[in-house]
Design an enzyme around this catalytic site. Structure first.
Site, PDB file in Angstrom:
ATOM      1  N   GLU A  10       8.503  -1.000  -2.102  1.00  0.00           N
ATOM      2  CA  GLU A  10       9.746  -1.740  -1.810  1.00  0.00           C
ATOM      3  C   GLU A  10       9.514  -2.852  -0.788  1.00  0.00           C
ATOM      4  O   GLU A  10      10.393  -3.665  -0.561  1.00  0.00           O
ATOM      5  CB  GLU A  10      10.838  -0.778  -1.310  1.00  0.00           C
ATOM      6  CG  GLU A  10      10.613  -0.138   0.052  1.00  0.00           C
ATOM      7  CD  GLU A  10       9.653   1.058   0.039  1.00  0.00           C
ATOM      8  OE1 GLU A  10       9.003   1.291  -1.009  1.00  0.00           O
ATOM      9  OE2 GLU A  10       9.540   1.730   1.069  1.00  0.00           O
ATOM     10  N   CYS A  50       6.050   7.045   0.349  1.00  0.00           N
ATOM     11  CA  CYS A  50       5.581   7.414   1.693  1.00  0.00           C
ATOM     12  C   CYS A  50       6.266   8.694   2.185  1.00  0.00           C
ATOM     13  O   CYS A  50       5.994   9.766   1.650  1.00  0.00           O
ATOM     14  CB  CYS A  50       5.761   6.235   2.633  1.00  0.00           C
ATOM     15  SG  CYS A  50       4.621   6.294   4.013  1.00  0.00           S
ATOM     16  N   HIS A 110       4.319   1.548   0.276  1.00  0.00           N
ATOM     17  CA  HIS A 110       5.725   1.140   0.172  1.00  0.00           C
ATOM     18  C   HIS A 110       5.906   0.034  -0.861  1.00  0.00           C
ATOM     19  O   HIS A 110       5.909  -1.149  -0.502  1.00  0.00           O
ATOM     20  CB  HIS A 110       6.198   0.585   1.527  1.00  0.00           C
ATOM     21  CG  HIS A 110       6.360   1.613   2.584  1.00  0.00           C
ATOM     22  ND1 HIS A 110       7.547   2.260   2.817  1.00  0.00           N
ATOM     23  CD2 HIS A 110       5.483   2.104   3.475  1.00  0.00           C
ATOM     24  CE1 HIS A 110       7.403   3.119   3.810  1.00  0.00           C
ATOM     25  NE2 HIS A 110       6.155   3.044   4.235  1.00  0.00           N
TER      26      HIS A 110
END
Ligand code: GLN
Length: 206
Positions: A186, A87, A184
């Site tokens: 993560e 991002c 994202h």
């Protein structure tokens, strides 16, 4: 071979989530090494790989410029260090960023990944969404993409591989040792993207 030394740029954004996803990815792969928060330029020269998290690209870029990290990161990328930018991290890696509403942005960038970015391409915070995407070219047929004020890639140069699109918009790219995602990875429990990045770092170290 000694263990990998992976850094997560810890200026602003979802640093903790990336530290944890990277650590888990290494453990899952049985790869030895450390994952550390990178706050100063001198830590960068020692790295085998760097994750640049999501957050606010103007903040991450400006602070990294001021403390000298931006220059160091660029040198390391040029010498082959693998980087995963998620991002805002992908925005920072790009050559040119423009905001969907504000237009051209003169924000500090690494100016390396040969793409043009449209920031906030999917709308504001309230337009954040999740969607299944595919990253077939790097062996990830299905992945849950979390898009938060996400950018898209509006133009990609010849050396840039397009890894994924959604609604006709490019949302993941690879250029040599760099992987950038609009979403994202993560923020999901699926470690595939971070594992792919660790595999790149391992190859680079051999
Ligand atoms: N909109 C942010 C930017 O332009 C990126 C958002 C994110 O990283 N989730 O910097």
């Amino acid at each position: 071979m000694t263990g990998l030394n992976i850094g997560v740029l810890a200026v602003q954004g979802d640093v903790m989530e990336n530290l944890s996803a990277t650590r888990l990815a290494m453990d899952d792969l049985g790869v030895e090494g450390v994952v550390t928060e990178v706050k100063s330029p001198d830590q960068i020269s020692e790295l085998d790989g760097l994750v640049i998290p999501g957050g606010e690209s103007t903040v991450i870029g400006t602070l990294s410029l001021v403390n000298g990290s931006l220059k160091k990161i660029k040198e390391k990328i040029a010498s082959g260090m693998p980087v995963l930018g998620t991002c805002a991290g992908m925005i920072l890696l790009s050559k040119k960023a423009k905001d969907r509403i504000v237009g051209d942005m003169e924000q500090p960038l690494l100016d390396y990944l040969d793409i043009r970015i449209e920031r906030n391409a999917f709308g504001r915070q309230k337009d954040s969404f999740e969607a299944d995407i595919s990253l077939e070219k790097i062996g990830i047929p299905k992945f849950r993409g979390v898009f938060i004020r996400a950018p898209s890639v509006s133009e990609a140069g010849r050396d840039v591989e397009i890894l994924s699109k959604i609604d006709g918009k490019i949302v993941a790219v690879k250029q040599g040792n760099i992987v950038g995602t609009s979403f994202h990875p993560e923020l999901t429990s699926d470690l595939s993207v971070h594992k792919y990045f660790i595999t790149m770092a391992q190859k680079g170290k051999r």
